[in-house]
Design a protein around this motif. Structure first.
Motif, PDB file in Angstrom:
ATOM      1  N   SER A 171      69.539 -28.864  -0.064  1.00  0.00           N
ATOM      2  CA  SER A 171      68.981 -29.644  -1.226  1.00  0.00           C
ATOM      3  C   SER A 171      67.891 -28.769  -1.756  1.00  0.00           C
ATOM      4  N   ARG A 172      67.487 -27.776  -1.335  1.00  0.00           N
ATOM      5  CA  ARG A 172      66.134 -27.275  -1.833  1.00  0.00           C
ATOM      6  C   ARG A 172      66.645 -25.716  -1.847  1.00  0.00           C
ATOM      7  N   LYS A 173      67.499 -25.360  -2.538  1.00  0.00           N
ATOM      8  CA  LYS A 173      68.038 -23.925  -2.282  1.00  0.00           C
ATOM      9  C   LYS A 173      66.855 -22.995  -3.124  1.00  0.00           C
ATOM     10  N   HIS A 174      66.026 -23.471  -3.812  1.00  0.00           N
ATOM     11  CA  HIS A 174      64.852 -22.426  -4.461  1.00  0.00           C
ATOM     12  C   HIS A 174      63.826 -22.433  -3.437  1.00  0.00           C
ATOM     13  N   THR A 175      64.033 -22.881  -2.080  1.00  0.00           N
ATOM     14  CA  THR A 175      62.864 -22.727  -1.108  1.00  0.00           C
ATOM     15  C   THR A 175      63.408 -21.956   0.187  1.00  0.00           C
ATOM     16  N   CYS A 176      62.741 -20.751   0.658  1.00  0.00           N
ATOM     17  CA  CYS A 176      63.154 -20.128   1.953  1.00  0.00           C
ATOM     18  C   CYS A 176      62.099 -20.466   3.029  1.00  0.00           C
ATOM     19  N   LEU A 177      62.639 -21.172   3.941  1.00  0.00           N
ATOM     20  CA  LEU A 177      61.522 -21.368   5.254  1.00  0.00           C
ATOM     21  C   LEU A 177      61.844 -20.150   6.152  1.00  0.00           C
ATOM     22  N   ALA A 178      60.664 -19.648   6.798  1.00  0.00           N
ATOM     23  CA  ALA A 178      60.576 -18.363   7.483  1.00  0.00           C
ATOM     24  C   ALA A 178      59.898 -18.620   8.700  1.00  0.00           C
ATOM     25  N   GLY A 179      60.267 -18.022  10.045  1.00  0.00           N
ATOM     26  CA  GLY A 179      59.268 -18.297  11.104  1.00  0.00           C
ATOM     27  C   GLY A 179      59.313 -16.767  11.575  1.00  0.00           C
ATOM     28  N   ARG A 184      57.665 -30.239  -2.019  1.00  0.00           N
ATOM     29  CA  ARG A 184      57.097 -30.470  -0.789  1.00  0.00           C
ATOM     30  C   ARG A 184      58.364 -29.928   0.483  1.00  0.00           C
ATOM     31  N   ILE A 185      57.824 -29.246   1.504  1.00  0.00           N
ATOM     32  CA  ILE A 185      58.617 -28.747   2.579  1.00  0.00           C
ATOM     33  C   ILE A 185      59.091 -29.728   3.330  1.00  0.00           C
ATOM     34  N   LEU A 186      60.407 -29.801   3.586  1.00  0.00           N
ATOM     35  CA  LEU A 186      60.971 -30.652   4.506  1.00  0.00           C
ATOM     36  C   LEU A 186      60.668 -30.427   5.811  1.00  0.00           C
ATOM     37  N   PRO A 187      60.620 -31.349   7.066  1.00  0.00           N
ATOM     38  CA  PRO A 187      60.393 -31.026   8.328  1.00  0.00           C
ATOM     39  C   PRO A 187      61.321 -30.004   8.854  1.00  0.00           C
TER      40      PRO A 187
END
Length: 355
Positions: free
Chosen positions: A228-236, A295-298
């Motif tokens: 649902s948030r394909k514009h946001t890339c989460l990285a670790g 807002r970034i999801l958990p």
């Protein structure tokens, strides 16, 4: 040392299961029904690598070997998906550069067929990461050799083509599909790249880690993209760093944990390498008043210093598991997101069940 955030209403139930071999990666195997549950383990010992499918006893939460497959070399990346025909699919990439797609039975998870791309056809050296598009029609592979490949599943086997080759000038460590034509990659220097097959020739957008207080030698080990948030890339990655890159505002990252923790509003879940990140659909955001798409999801992370935790923007992390050894990988069950499975460096599997 990790910071323990707000306590859960009840702590998760934890079951540790010793194994006889080192576990490089672990994944749940998607199934058609909730009655049969299986886990896929990428194993290694001094003699030979192996991939094993284990059945899970729901009463005792114990694992029993169900089937075994021997790869040509140690497995470097492991993914599981479900095809449109509900057949479980296992994608295993190796340190020798080969890629293997294993199709399992939808009922008993026995291995039925295999398609593969041999060593050196895709990469010179190890495959850093493989990811499978939703539906299983295409895979993306990346490597430290600077190559980006697409592998298609055809009626007669696998076809592959090279999307990009930096000739070693840029190394890639991880990849994730965002849509049927878009995917993201990550690598050294806390860098991220966005690719669009409709615009060939290279990445269409890049994010460089010059924000990291001079610490640009860090590595992105894992990325995730929420449907649902394909514009946001989460990285670790390195130094306990967890951040998000929003393509709509590309100048600065959104720090969830790690090197940005000098800011009083940011808390660190880990101080070492974050090996894997996944969005956690089980955890509901504590900030219910702010549900904007910015807002970034958990998200859930595992780390070299033995932490499995949930991190959330502007909140303290919630620690689920703290081990005296590294947690190499984890997976959240798609059908039962309250359940997680993770691999521990000291030859053990941990299964966690949240209330």
């Amino acid at each position: 040392m990790a910071i323990t955030g707000t306590a859960l209403p009840e702590p998760p139930q934890i079951h540790r299961l010793p194994q006889s071999k080192y576990i490089d990666a672990v994944r749940w195997l998607p199934q058609r029904t909730a009655f049969n549950r299986f886990a896929v383990l990428a194993l290694f010992d001094s003699h030979s690598p192996s991939l094993e499918i284990h059945s899970l006893n729901p009463q005792t939460l114990t694992l029993t070997p169900n089937s075994t497959w021997t790869p040509p070399s140690r497995i470097s990346s492991l993914r599981t998906f479900q095809t449109p025909t509900h057949k479980p699919l296992i994608a295993a990439a190796t340190f020798s550069g080969s890629l293997h797609l294993l199709f399992a039975n939808a009922v008993d998870a026995s291995l039925e067929s295999e398609c593969s791309v041999p060593d050196k056809d895709l990469h010179v050296g190890p495959v850093s990461c493989v990811d499978v598009m939703d539906g299983g029609a295409e895979c993306v592979t990346v490597g430290e050799d600077g190559r980006v490949n697409l592998v298609g599943v055809t009626g007669s086997g696998l076809s592959h083509r090279r999307v990009f080759d930096s000739n070693g000038l840029v190394s890639y460590t991880t990849a994730k599909w965002a849509s049927p034509v878009e995917f993201a990659t990550g690598g050294y220097g806390f860098s991220l790249q966005w690719w669009d097959q409709r615009k060939p020739g290279g990445a269409v957008s890049q994010f460089k880690g010059n924000w990291a207080q001079g610490t640009t030698s860090g590595i992105v080990h894992s990325i995730d993209i929420h449907p649902s948030r394909k514009h946001t890339c989460l990285a670790g990655g390195s130094l306990g760093t967890v951040f998000a890159w929003d393509l709509r505002w590309q100048q600065q990252p959104i720090i969830l944990s790690g090197i940005g923790a000098g800011d009083a509003a940011i808390h660190s879940a880990s101080e070492s390498e974050v090996w894997e990140v996944q969005y956690d659909c089980y955890t509901k955001s504590t900030n219910t008043g702010n549900i904007s798409s910015s807002r970034i999801l958990p998200a859930m992370i595992c780390s070299e210093d033995g932490i499995l935790a949930v991190v959330e923007q502007d909140e303290e992390p919630v620690e689920l598991l703290a081990e005296p050894c590294a947690i190499n990988s984890f997976d959240i069950d798609r059908e039962n997101p309250s359940d997680m499975i993770c691999s521990l460096e000291w030859e053990s599997i941990a299964i966690l069940t949240r209330p």
